[in-house]
Design a protein around this motif. Structure first.
Motif, PDB file in Angstrom:
ATOM      1  N   ARG A 156      12.801 -10.552  29.505  1.00  0.00           N
ATOM      2  CA  ARG A 156      13.693  -9.776  30.360  1.00  0.00           C
ATOM      3  C   ARG A 156      14.017  -8.409  29.735  1.00  0.00           C
ATOM      4  O   ARG A 156      14.188  -7.416  30.434  1.00  0.00           O
ATOM      5  CB  ARG A 156      14.967 -10.572  30.617  1.00  0.00           C
ATOM      6  CG  ARG A 156      14.719 -11.859  31.406  1.00  0.00           C
ATOM      7  CD  ARG A 156      15.984 -12.674  31.535  1.00  0.00           C
ATOM      8  NE  ARG A 156      16.947 -12.046  32.459  1.00  0.00           N
ATOM      9  CZ  ARG A 156      18.190 -12.488  32.633  1.00  0.00           C
ATOM     10  NH1 ARG A 156      18.622 -13.546  31.935  1.00  0.00           N
ATOM     11  NH2 ARG A 156      18.999 -11.886  33.476  1.00  0.00           N
ATOM     12  N   GLN A 157      14.116  -8.387  28.396  1.00  0.00           N
ATOM     13  CA  GLN A 157      14.312  -7.115  27.711  1.00  0.00           C
ATOM     14  C   GLN A 157      13.139  -6.174  27.972  1.00  0.00           C
ATOM     15  O   GLN A 157      13.324  -4.973  28.213  1.00  0.00           O
ATOM     16  CB  GLN A 157      14.474  -7.333  26.204  1.00  0.00           C
ATOM     17  CG  GLN A 157      15.798  -7.931  25.818  1.00  0.00           C
ATOM     18  CD  GLN A 157      15.918  -8.142  24.315  1.00  0.00           C
ATOM     19  OE1 GLN A 157      16.983  -8.459  23.816  1.00  0.00           O
ATOM     20  NE2 GLN A 157      14.838  -7.974  23.587  1.00  0.00           N
ATOM     21  N   GLU A 181      26.335  -9.975  31.201  1.00  0.00           N
ATOM     22  CA  GLU A 181      27.323 -10.844  31.847  1.00  0.00           C
ATOM     23  C   GLU A 181      26.911 -12.306  31.787  1.00  0.00           C
ATOM     24  O   GLU A 181      27.775 -13.196  31.793  1.00  0.00           O
ATOM     25  CB  GLU A 181      27.516 -10.403  33.294  1.00  0.00           C
ATOM     26  CG  GLU A 181      28.204  -9.047  33.420  1.00  0.00           C
ATOM     27  CD  GLU A 181      28.112  -8.470  34.823  1.00  0.00           C
ATOM     28  OE1 GLU A 181      27.474  -9.134  35.684  1.00  0.00           O
ATOM     29  OE2 GLU A 181      28.643  -7.371  35.056  1.00  0.00           O
ATOM     30  N   GLN A 182      25.610 -12.561  31.718  1.00  0.00           N
ATOM     31  CA  GLN A 182      25.115 -13.939  31.628  1.00  0.00           C
ATOM     32  C   GLN A 182      25.136 -14.460  30.190  1.00  0.00           C
ATOM     33  O   GLN A 182      24.756 -15.608  29.938  1.00  0.00           O
ATOM     34  CB  GLN A 182      23.700 -14.018  32.189  1.00  0.00           C
ATOM     35  CG  GLN A 182      23.638 -13.784  33.696  1.00  0.00           C
ATOM     36  CD  GLN A 182      22.215 -13.680  34.203  1.00  0.00           C
ATOM     37  OE1 GLN A 182      21.257 -13.640  33.422  1.00  0.00           O
ATOM     38  NE2 GLN A 182      22.056 -13.637  35.522  1.00  0.00           N
ATOM     39  N   GLY A 183      25.558 -13.619  29.257  1.00  0.00           N
ATOM     40  CA  GLY A 183      25.673 -14.048  27.864  1.00  0.00           C
ATOM     41  C   GLY A 183      24.377 -14.042  27.084  1.00  0.00           C
ATOM     42  O   GLY A 183      24.287 -14.681  26.035  1.00  0.00           O
ATOM     43  N   ALA A 184      23.386 -13.303  27.562  1.00  0.00           N
ATOM     44  CA  ALA A 184      22.111 -13.238  26.843  1.00  0.00           C
ATOM     45  C   ALA A 184      22.297 -12.508  25.513  1.00  0.00           C
ATOM     46  O   ALA A 184      23.067 -11.548  25.410  1.00  0.00           O
ATOM     47  CB  ALA A 184      21.073 -12.511  27.691  1.00  0.00           C
ATOM     48  N   HIS A 185      21.597 -12.963  24.493  1.00  0.00           N
ATOM     49  CA  HIS A 185      21.667 -12.352  23.160  1.00  0.00           C
ATOM     50  C   HIS A 185      20.654 -11.207  23.098  1.00  0.00           C
ATOM     51  O   HIS A 185      19.518 -11.372  22.654  1.00  0.00           O
ATOM     52  CB  HIS A 185      21.404 -13.397  22.074  1.00  0.00           C
ATOM     53  CG  HIS A 185      22.441 -14.462  22.014  1.00  0.00           C
ATOM     54  ND1 HIS A 185      23.722 -14.247  21.531  1.00  0.00           N
ATOM     55  CD2 HIS A 185      22.411 -15.770  22.409  1.00  0.00           C
ATOM     56  CE1 HIS A 185      24.422 -15.357  21.609  1.00  0.00           C
ATOM     57  NE2 HIS A 185      23.658 -16.309  22.144  1.00  0.00           N
ATOM     58  N   ILE A 186      21.093 -10.055  23.530  1.00  0.00           N
ATOM     59  CA  ILE A 186      20.210  -8.894  23.619  1.00  0.00           C
ATOM     60  C   ILE A 186      20.077  -8.246  22.244  1.00  0.00           C
ATOM     61  O   ILE A 186      21.068  -8.113  21.508  1.00  0.00           O
ATOM     62  CB  ILE A 186      20.763  -7.880  24.634  1.00  0.00           C
ATOM     63  CG1 ILE A 186      20.868  -8.544  26.010  1.00  0.00           C
ATOM     64  CG2 ILE A 186      19.892  -6.634  24.705  1.00  0.00           C
ATOM     65  CD1 ILE A 186      21.665  -7.742  27.003  1.00  0.00           C
ATOM     66  N   ALA A 187      18.861  -7.856  21.923  1.00  0.00           N
ATOM     67  CA  ALA A 187      18.616  -7.213  20.625  1.00  0.00           C
ATOM     68  C   ALA A 187      19.377  -5.888  20.537  1.00  0.00           C
ATOM     69  O   ALA A 187      19.477  -5.134  21.515  1.00  0.00           O
ATOM     70  CB  ALA A 187      17.117  -6.970  20.433  1.00  0.00           C
ATOM     71  N   GLN A 218      28.240  -6.518  17.224  1.00  0.00           N
ATOM     72  CA  GLN A 218      27.541  -6.303  15.965  1.00  0.00           C
ATOM     73  C   GLN A 218      28.466  -5.593  14.997  1.00  0.00           C
ATOM     74  O   GLN A 218      29.131  -4.625  15.342  1.00  0.00           O
ATOM     75  CB  GLN A 218      26.292  -5.431  16.193  1.00  0.00           C
ATOM     76  CG  GLN A 218      25.511  -5.114  14.938  1.00  0.00           C
ATOM     77  CD  GLN A 218      24.685  -6.297  14.466  1.00  0.00           C
ATOM     78  OE1 GLN A 218      24.552  -7.276  15.182  1.00  0.00           O
ATOM     79  NE2 GLN A 218      24.139  -6.212  13.270  1.00  0.00           N
ATOM     80  N   GLY A 219      28.539  -6.100  13.783  1.00  0.00           N
ATOM     81  CA  GLY A 219      29.325  -5.434  12.762  1.00  0.00           C
ATOM     82  C   GLY A 219      28.638  -4.161  12.297  1.00  0.00           C
ATOM     83  O   GLY A 219      27.657  -3.713  12.877  1.00  0.00           O
ATOM     84  N   GLU A 220      29.159  -3.588  11.240  1.00  0.00           N
ATOM     85  CA  GLU A 220      28.561  -2.362  10.712  1.00  0.00           C
ATOM     86  C   GLU A 220      27.121  -2.633  10.268  1.00  0.00           C
ATOM     87  O   GLU A 220      26.842  -3.618   9.592  1.00  0.00           O
ATOM     88  CB  GLU A 220      29.388  -1.838   9.533  1.00  0.00           C
ATOM     89  CG  GLU A 220      30.818  -1.484   9.908  1.00  0.00           C
ATOM     90  CD  GLU A 220      30.875  -0.432  10.998  1.00  0.00           C
ATOM     91  OE1 GLU A 220      30.078   0.513  10.943  1.00  0.00           O
ATOM     92  OE2 GLU A 220      31.716  -0.571  11.897  1.00  0.00           O
ATOM     93  N   ASP A 221      26.216  -1.801  10.638  1.00  0.00           N
ATOM     94  CA  ASP A 221      24.815  -1.951  10.259  1.00  0.00           C
ATOM     95  C   ASP A 221      24.236  -0.582   9.985  1.00  0.00           C
ATOM     96  O   ASP A 221      24.906   0.440  10.161  1.00  0.00           O
ATOM     97  CB  ASP A 221      24.030  -2.674  11.365  1.00  0.00           C
ATOM     98  CG  ASP A 221      24.101  -1.923  12.686  1.00  0.00           C
ATOM     99  OD1 ASP A 221      23.270  -1.018  12.865  1.00  0.00           O
ATOM    100  OD2 ASP A 221      24.982  -2.230  13.508  1.00  0.00           O
ATOM    101  N   ARG A 222      22.985  -0.542   9.589  1.00  0.00           N
ATOM    102  CA  ARG A 222      22.381   0.723   9.195  1.00  0.00           C
ATOM    103  C   ARG A 222      22.248   1.688  10.356  1.00  0.00           C
ATOM    104  O   ARG A 222      22.303   2.890  10.169  1.00  0.00           O
ATOM    105  CB  ARG A 222      21.001   0.459   8.575  1.00  0.00           C
ATOM    106  CG  ARG A 222      21.053  -0.192   7.205  1.00  0.00           C
ATOM    107  CD  ARG A 222      19.667  -0.413   6.646  1.00  0.00           C
ATOM    108  NE  ARG A 222      18.902  -1.346   7.471  1.00  0.00           N
ATOM    109  CZ  ARG A 222      17.636  -1.664   7.254  1.00  0.00           C
ATOM    110  NH1 ARG A 222      16.965  -1.108   6.259  1.00  0.00           N
ATOM    111  NH2 ARG A 222      17.023  -2.528   8.042  1.00  0.00           N
TER     112      ARG A 222
END
Length: 529
Positions: A156-157, A181-187, A218-222
């Motif tokens: 889907r992505q 909204e469907q709770g998908a874990h999008i990259a 997402q927390g702090e990342d690069r």
């Protein structure tokens, strides 16, 4: 990275399949020395475009896959298999791939009665993100449904990224928000692509909606530092206040990065427009540590205070500007003037603020003038006279010509007008009269003439004639007033004005018509007597 078996290599020996993945393409000799299993292992290693590298170095994945597949088919007599087609479809994901290549692979499989695989379809969808084709994408999705292949989040992505690349922005955004909204874990990188594209297109609200979501999951990342920097640049350039404040709070106030001077200027302008005096002051302070602060920087902070209704803060900023060696002129007070006209209720606050600030220091005349002029123009000159009379006390010098002219124009009371004319004549030399447009001159002439102050009326009339020049658009209301008043006292200076107006044929005709009308009116009045 390729897994190494220490039992099958010396201390410095590179595994054979890894030799096929070096940045430099493998030679024909290296390919001949490698077994079919080693070549297949190298192809398997390259299946995940994001998850492998050769000691951190990238290679030309498109070229390497084609090179290895071609060797298997031509030199090793391997027959085409679903795995081979999957590898070739992986190569199509690269920008060097093409719609034509994707279509040819699918047609070749069909011609050999070879059923598509789930991996093949997923790779095709990924390839269509770089080479968008709506019809082919839908064909792949239909095939996946026909064979009951799972259309999972990565698939889907790929679809939403393909829509984005195909410039179907609304549909892409709709599909992505549906996944959210469907709770998908999008990259995270998918969010980043949308943020960058929408920011470039100026879809700032949509960009920020996705950035809020990206930051929350997402927390702090690069990557977050670069994304927030980009968002701050886009939002401040577009004067998008919520986005500017979010990026500033998230990154600058947390010392994640220091924005460039141009971005800080845009943040300052955004804060000014939206009345955030705290943000404007913070941006100004950052600029002052880097470079020389100019007049328009101070004006922006003053605007932020004025828009927020804090007139004392606005005037104190202008005083700081004066202390730092920048002369305050009328143009510097424009932002205060605009705020007073938008919000007339601030007039009394502004006068009180001036008097409060004056307890600590003398005020620039232009700063007091902006309030005097705003009062005169909105409430009449009588409302501004108390402040006008205190100008010398507040500023240490007399009112300037522009302030006094504004009071004269907006004075409905002849006694007040005569007092103002007396002040003007006493303190303003003719050479110091500001250049005004013909409309202002006309108003000044008419008001002075109506009050019987013909000396100043003729002074402004002569300046009006110069300002009119060759213009054909001439309002002559003031001429009628001046002629009438001059006739009453038989002031011969009026003929100099009339003669000057007659030099232009069109204007001269208007003047003659005006004089005839006045003579007829006078005769009619005499007959009635």
């Amino acid at each position: 990275m390729v897994t190494r078996d220490p039992a099958q290599q010396t201390k410095h020996e590179v595994p054979r399949e890894e030799r096929l993945l070096t940045p430099a393409p493998p030679s024909e000799e290296t390919l001949r020395q490698a077994s079919v299993e080693e070549i297949v292992a190298a192809l398997v290693t390259m299946r995940d475009a994001q998850g492998w590298s050769f000691h951190g170095q990238d290679i030309d994945r498109h070229d390497r896959i084609i090179r290895l597949v071609r060797h298997l088919l031509s030199a090793r007599d391997q027959t085409p298999s679903p795995f081979i087609y999957e590898c070739m479809m992986d190569a199509m994901v690269d920008p060097q791939g093409s719609i034509k290549g994707i279509r040819k692979l699918l047609d070749d499989m069909a011609s050999q009665n070879m059923k598509p695989t789930a991996a093949m379809c997923h790779s095709a969808l990924a390839a269509l993100t770089n080479h968008p084709d709506y019809a082919l994408r839908q064909e792949i999705l239909d095939t996946m449904q026909e064979f009951w292949f799972t259309i999972d989040t990565p698939a889907r992505q790929s679809v939403v990224l393909g829509l984005l690349r195909d410039e179907q922005y609304e549909l892409a955004y709709s599909r992505l928000t549906e996944m959210i909204e469907q709770g998908a874990h999008i990259a995270i990188w998918v969010f980043d692509i949308f943020v960058m594209v929408f920011g470039k297109l100026g879809f700032v609200d949509e960009m920020m909606s996705l950035l809020y979501r990206r930051k929350s999951i997402q927390g702090e990342d690069r990557a977050i530092s670069s994304i927030l920097y980009y968002a701050l640049d886009v939002c401040s350039s577009a004067f998008h206040y919520p986005g500017t404040l979010f990026a500033w709070n998230s990154a600058v106030r947390s010392s994640l990065f220091q924005p460039a001077d141009g971005i800080v200027e845009n943040v300052l302008a955004t804060a000014a427009r939206h009345g955030d005096a705290s943000l404007a002051t913070e941006a100004l302070d950052m600029m002052s540590r880097r470079t020389r602060v100019l007049a328009y920087h101070y004006e922006a902070v003053a605007e932020a205070f004025a828009v927020s209704g804090d007139m004392t803060g606005a005037f104190r900023i202008l005083c700081i500007m004066k202390k730092n060696g920048i002369r305050i002129i009328r143009g510097n007070t424009r932002v205060v003037s605009e705020a007073l006209r938008r919000h007339p209720k601030l007039m009394s606050d502004a006068e009180a603020a001036l008097r409060a600030v004056a307890h600590d220091e003398q005020l620039p005349v232009s700063m007091v003038g902006v309030v005097v002029e705003a009062l005169a123009e909105t409430q009449g000159s009588e409302a501004a006279m108390d402040l006008y009379r205190d100008v010398a006390c507040l500023c240490g010098e007399h009112a300037n010509s522009t302030m006094m002219q504004t009071l004269i124009i907006n004075s409905p009371d002849e006694e007040t007008t005569r007092a103002l004319v007396k002040d003007y004549t006493a303190h303003i030399a003719e050479d110091d009269d500001p250049v005004r447009d013909s409309h202002v001159y006309g108003a000044l002439v008419a008001r002075c003439a109506e009050a019987g102050e013909l000396d100043l009326a003729f002074r402004f009339a002569n300046q009006a004639l110069v300002a009119m020049g060759g213009s054909k658009t001439r309002r002559l209301d003031w001429v009628k007033v001046l002629v009438a008043k001059a006739a009453e006292v038989e002031d011969g200076r009026i003929w100099g004005v009339v003669d000057e107006l007659r030099k232009d044929e069109e204007t001269g005709a208007l003047v003659e018509r005006l004089l005839r009308q006045m003579r007829m009116t006078k005769r009619a009045s005499e007959l009635k007597m």
